[in-house]
Write a protein that holds these residues in place. Structure first.
Motif, PDB file in Angstrom:
ATOM      1  N   ASP A  76       0.819  -1.223   0.000  1.00 16.75           N
ATOM      2  CA  ASP A  76       0.000   0.000   0.000  1.00 16.75           C
ATOM      3  C   ASP A  76       0.853   1.275   0.000  1.00 16.75           C
ATOM      4  O   ASP A  76       0.322   2.373   0.052  1.00 16.75           O
ATOM      5  CB  ASP A  76      -0.936   0.012   1.217  1.00 16.75           C
ATOM      6  N   TRP A  77       2.187   1.101  -0.034  1.00 17.74           N
ATOM      7  CA  TRP A  77       3.091   2.260  -0.069  1.00 17.74           C
ATOM      8  C   TRP A  77       3.376   2.584  -1.531  1.00 17.74           C
ATOM      9  O   TRP A  77       4.319   2.069  -2.126  1.00 17.74           O
ATOM     10  CB  TRP A  77       4.395   1.947   0.656  1.00 17.74           C
ATOM     11  N   GLN A  78       2.604   3.441  -2.116  1.00 16.58           N
ATOM     12  CA  GLN A  78       2.650   3.674  -3.564  1.00 16.58           C
ATOM     13  C   GLN A  78       3.986   4.240  -4.054  1.00 16.58           C
ATOM     14  O   GLN A  78       4.379   3.993  -5.191  1.00 16.58           O
ATOM     15  CB  GLN A  78       1.499   4.598  -3.969  1.00 16.58           C
ATOM     16  N   LYS A  79       4.686   5.004  -3.226  1.00 14.08           N
ATOM     17  CA  LYS A  79       5.931   5.627  -3.659  1.00 14.08           C
ATOM     18  C   LYS A  79       7.164   4.755  -3.362  1.00 14.08           C
ATOM     19  O   LYS A  79       8.286   5.146  -3.688  1.00 14.08           O
ATOM     20  CB  LYS A  79       6.097   6.992  -2.997  1.00 14.08           C
ATOM     21  N   THR A  80       6.945   3.607  -2.747  1.00  9.21           N
ATOM     22  CA  THR A  80       8.053   2.717  -2.408  1.00  9.21           C
ATOM     23  C   THR A  80       8.118   1.571  -3.407  1.00  9.21           C
ATOM     24  O   THR A  80       7.118   0.911  -3.659  1.00  9.21           O
ATOM     25  CB  THR A  80       7.886   2.150  -0.986  1.00  9.21           C
ATOM     26  N   LYS A  81       9.306   1.354  -3.981  1.00 13.68           N
ATOM     27  CA  LYS A  81       9.477   0.307  -4.983  1.00 13.68           C
ATOM     28  C   LYS A  81      10.244  -0.876  -4.381  1.00 13.68           C
ATOM     29  O   LYS A  81      11.191  -0.694  -3.630  1.00 13.68           O
ATOM     30  CB  LYS A  81      10.215   0.851  -6.206  1.00 13.68           C
ATOM     31  N   LEU A  82       9.823  -2.076  -4.738  1.00 16.46           N
ATOM     32  CA  LEU A  82      10.439  -3.307  -4.236  1.00 16.46           C
ATOM     33  C   LEU A  82      10.840  -4.188  -5.410  1.00 16.46           C
ATOM     34  O   LEU A  82      10.017  -4.488  -6.276  1.00 16.46           O
ATOM     35  CB  LEU A  82       9.463  -4.054  -3.326  1.00 16.46           C
ATOM     36  N   ILE A  83      12.115  -4.571  -5.457  1.00 16.58           N
ATOM     37  CA  ILE A  83      12.584  -5.497  -6.492  1.00 16.58           C
ATOM     38  C   ILE A  83      13.360  -6.627  -5.815  1.00 16.58           C
ATOM     39  O   ILE A  83      13.626  -6.582  -4.608  1.00 16.58           O
ATOM     40  CB  ILE A  83      13.477  -4.801  -7.544  1.00 16.58           C
ATOM     41  N   ALA A  84      13.722  -7.640  -6.586  1.00 17.37           N
ATOM     42  CA  ALA A  84      14.519  -8.751  -6.066  1.00 17.37           C
ATOM     43  C   ALA A  84      15.744  -8.959  -6.950  1.00 17.37           C
ATOM     44  O   ALA A  84      15.658  -8.841  -8.173  1.00 17.37           O
ATOM     45  CB  ALA A  84      13.686 -10.024  -6.016  1.00 17.37           C
ATOM     46  N   ILE A  85      16.879  -9.243  -6.310  1.00 17.05           N
ATOM     47  CA  ILE A  85      18.122  -9.531  -7.029  1.00 17.05           C
ATOM     48  C   ILE A  85      18.625 -10.907  -6.607  1.00 17.05           C
ATOM     49  O   ILE A  85      18.785 -11.172  -5.411  1.00 17.05           O
ATOM     50  CB  ILE A  85      19.215  -8.483  -6.742  1.00 17.05           C
ATOM     51  N   THR A  86      18.864 -11.778  -7.570  1.00 16.35           N
ATOM     52  CA  THR A  86      19.396 -13.112  -7.300  1.00 16.35           C
ATOM     53  C   THR A  86      20.786 -13.242  -7.906  1.00 16.35           C
ATOM     54  O   THR A  86      21.012 -12.826  -9.037  1.00 16.35           O
ATOM     55  CB  THR A  86      18.475 -14.196  -7.895  1.00 16.35           C
TER      56      THR A  86
END
Length: 308
Positions: A76-86
Motif C-alpha cells: 500500500d506504499w505507492q511511492k516505495t518500490k520493491l525489487i529482487a536480485i538473485t
C-alpha cells in the motif's frame, strides 16, 4: 502448562516458544512472526515512504520469507518500490532449483526480478572454486560484492538481506574468534557507511529477520507455502553443499547453549547491539578499490584479491 493448545485460542499448537513460555497455533504463529518483523523494522528505522528496496533473493527460506513479508508491508506504499536480485554462484544441483523458485515466486507477486552471475562477472563459478580451503569465504565475498554493485547500478537505496537471529549471532561470534572486531561491528539492523566515499559506493543493508530464530523461519516458510501460491515449499530442506567449517561449529555451540538456557540468543544479540556503536567509532573507513573502483576497506578489495 498444556503445550498442545494455543495460548491464545483453543486451536492445536504448532510451536511452543520456550523463551516465551507460550504455545502458538498456525494462525497466531504466522501473525506473531510478521509482527516481530514489523517491530524490528520500526526499531531500526529501516524503511521510509519513498525508498527503492532490493531484496537479495537466493530462493531459500529466509530470503523468500523476508521478500513476502516486505511485500505485505509495502503493497500500500505507492511511492516505495520493491525489487529482487538473485546471484547465480554457479553451484550445480543446487542453485538452478533456487533460481527457478525465485523466478516463479516474484512473478506471482508481480515483483521485478534480476539475476546476475559469477560466471558473467568474474569468468569463474563456485564449481571452479570448490576445492579452495574455505569456499564459503570466496562465495560470500563475491556475492556481497555483486549484490552491492548491481543494486547501486539499479538505483537502489537499501539492500535487504534474509539474515536471521542465528546468522547474526554466529557472525558476531565468528568475527570475535577471528579477532576481527571491525567486521563484527557491521552486524546490525541497518548497516551504512559513515564516509562520503562509502555513501557513494556502499548500499545500506537492512535485516528485518534478525530477531527471528532460524527454526521459526523454517516453520513459517513451511506453513506459508501451504497457503500462498508459488511460495517455495522445498526450501526448508535444501542445503548448500559447500557450507561448513567454523560456522557450523559455532552454530552447534550456540544451539546447545540455547537449548540449555532458552532466550540466550536474544540476550547475546541485545548485548552486542548495545556495544556496537563503540566498535564502529574506531573502524576502518570505506574507500574505492584501485583495481575495480568498488567499495573496499583497503587499497585492493577482497573480491579482486580472490577472484581476479
Amino acid at each position: 502448562m498444556n503445550h498442545t493448545k494455543c495460548s491464545f485460542c483453543n486451536e492445536k499448537s504448532v510451536l511452543f516458544r520456550r523463551y516465551e513460555g507460550r504455545a502458538y497455533c498456525e494462525k497466531h504463529f504466522l501473525s506473531s512472526v510478521e509482527r516481530k518483523v514489523k517491530r524490528t523494522i520500526r526499531k531500526h528505522q529501516m524503511l521510509s515512504r519513498e525508498d527503492k528496496i532490493a531484496v537479495a533473493l537466493s530462493g531459500g527460506k529466509d530470503s523468500t520469507t523476508v521478500l513476502y513479508i516486505l511485500h505485505l508491508i509495502l503493497r500500500d506504499w505507492q511511492k516505495t518500490k520493491l525489487i529482487a536480485i538473485t546471484i547465480d554462484e554457479g553451484i550445480a544441483n543446487y542453485k538452478p532449483l533456487l533460481i527457478n523458485n525465485a523466478r516463479k515466486f516474484t512473478k506471482s507477486l508481480n515483483i521485478p526480478h534480476y539475476v546476475f552471475s559469477f560466471n558473467k562477472e568474474f569468468g569463474k563459478t563456485m564449481e571452479m572454486q570448490k576445492k579452495r580451503k574455505e569456499p564459503c569465504t570466496y562465495c560470500g565475498i563475491a556475492r556481497r560484492y555483486l549484490l552491492n554493485k548491481k543494486a547501486r547500478e539499479l538505483g537502489i537505496k537499501k539492500l535487504c538481506t534474509g539474515h536471521n537471529l542465528d546468522d547474526e549471532i554466529e557472525g558476531i561470534m565468528m568475527n570475535y574468534l577471528k579477532g576481527d572486531i571491525f567486521r563484527a561491528s557491521r552486524v546490525g539492523g541497518m548497516v551504512k557507511p559513515g564516509t562520503e566515499t562509502g555513501r557513494k559506493l556502499f548500499i545500506p543493508r537492512i535485516k528485518p529477520l534478525r530477531e527471528v530464530p532460524e527454526s521459526e523461519i523454517a516453520l513459517y516458510a513451511q506453513l506459508r507455502a501451504q497457503k500462498t501460491p508459488d511460495f517455495p515449499l522445498n526450501n526448508t530442506s535444501l542445503k548448500c553443499p559447500y557450507k561448513g567449517g567454523l560456522r557450523l561449529e559455532v552454530k552447534d555451540f550456540l544451539d546447545k547453549m540455547e537449548e540449555k538456557y532458552p532466550g540466550m540468543k536474544f540476550s547475546f544479540l541485545e548485548t552486542f547491539d548495545k556495544i556496537r556503536s563503540y566498535l564502529t567509532s574506531s573502524g576502518k573507513g570505506v574507500q574505492k578499490c584501485e583495481k575495480c573502483g568498488e567499495a573496499s576497506t583497503g587499497k585492493i578489495c577482497k573480491t579482486c584479491e580472490l577472484w581476479r
